[in-house]
Write an enzyme that holds these catalytic residues in place. Sequence first.
Site, PDB file in Angstrom:
ATOM      1  N   ASP A   1     -10.221   2.410   1.520  1.00  0.00           N
ATOM      2  CA  ASP A   1     -10.328   1.670   2.862  1.00  0.00           C
ATOM      3  C   ASP A   1     -11.111   2.585   3.598  1.00  0.00           C
ATOM      4  O   ASP A   1     -11.921   2.061   4.634  1.00  0.00           O
ATOM      5  CB  ASP A   1      -8.944   1.296   3.487  1.00  0.00           C
ATOM      6  CG  ASP A   1      -8.306   0.392   2.725  1.00  0.00           C
ATOM      7  OD1 ASP A   1      -8.802  -0.393   2.285  1.00  0.00           O
ATOM      8  OD2 ASP A   1      -6.956   0.258   2.865  1.00  0.00           O
TER       9      ASP A   1
ATOM     10  N   LYS B   1       0.761  -1.194   0.023  1.00  0.00           N
ATOM     11  CA  LYS B   1       0.064  -0.071  -0.127  1.00  0.00           C
ATOM     12  C   LYS B   1       1.043   1.236  -0.025  1.00  0.00           C
ATOM     13  O   LYS B   1       0.470   2.461  -0.571  1.00  0.00           O
ATOM     14  CB  LYS B   1      -0.974   0.018   1.152  1.00  0.00           C
ATOM     15  CG  LYS B   1      -2.101  -1.050   0.957  1.00  0.00           C
ATOM     16  CD  LYS B   1      -2.962  -1.099   2.367  1.00  0.00           C
ATOM     17  CE  LYS B   1      -4.318  -1.914   2.084  1.00  0.00           C
ATOM     18  NZ  LYS B   1      -5.154  -1.800   3.261  1.00  0.00           N
TER      19      LYS B   1
END
Length: 293
Positions: free
Chosen positions: A111, A71
């Site tokens: 997210d 990420k």
Amino acid sequence: MTGSPRRRAAVLGHPIAHSKSPALHGAAYAALGIDMEYGSFDLTEAQLPAFASRVRSEPGWRGLSVTMPLKAAFVPLVDRLEGLAAELGVLNTVVVEDGQANPVLVGHNTDVAGIVESFRHVGLGRVGHPVVVGAGNTALAAVAALSQLGAEQVGFLVRDAARAGEAAALAERLGLAVSLGPIDGGAARLGAADAVVSTLPPRAADSLAAELAGLPATHDGAPRVLLDVAYDPWPSRLGQAWAERGGVLLHGLEMLVYQAVEQIVLFTGREDAREPRVIDVMCDSVGVPRRTA
């Protein structure tokens, strides 16, 4: 005459065999009537630059779902970051846009939306005393989500306060008062929270769970919700202890469903991916309760 290449997307991470993203995306594309191939690639950080170059050179790519440990590693490989990805410095989504000469890779973070919608789904639209367990990349998304849910403060339970600087700094930039405490001995703080996001890997919160199980249950009627992002094994010991004390336990797959919905919108432009009929089949694909149930 050759037709247009089939649209493609994939999830990247290491390890990746456990990923539920192919099931989620496949169910959604079928419900939407979209012909989209969605695969998975097990990649380390060292292998990521070559794969990014491949995506730029191969026709048909529409997007990538990015999971751990990539990420942050993908951030310098994209052409630009948008929205929350720019604020957090962490992405979980890469959209492949058609450029003038070459494809353009754009980083996003869904997210945060996954966490926000998970809490809203159980009726907790505003939080007052949240706690985040852990301080890694997912904790950054948790802080942003709790800010969107109206938090004015956030407590962190961490193993090493020195490693919590990035998450704490983000919270302060968002106007949240910050308090840090150790995981060991942190059960009382956890038990007093109305919203908790545990970002630790599986079994990493077992000692905290044992402490929590030793506390008396609260009966003040206040809603208390735990989102445990570690969904295998399920329930975690922490989640089990939370539920036994009368709290609401959110499966980590719920966050995964809602963040995937936003990825699908970005990959396809189909905002009807947010409709309950689509979310329901996505929930069915991974065995979590339907949104409309």
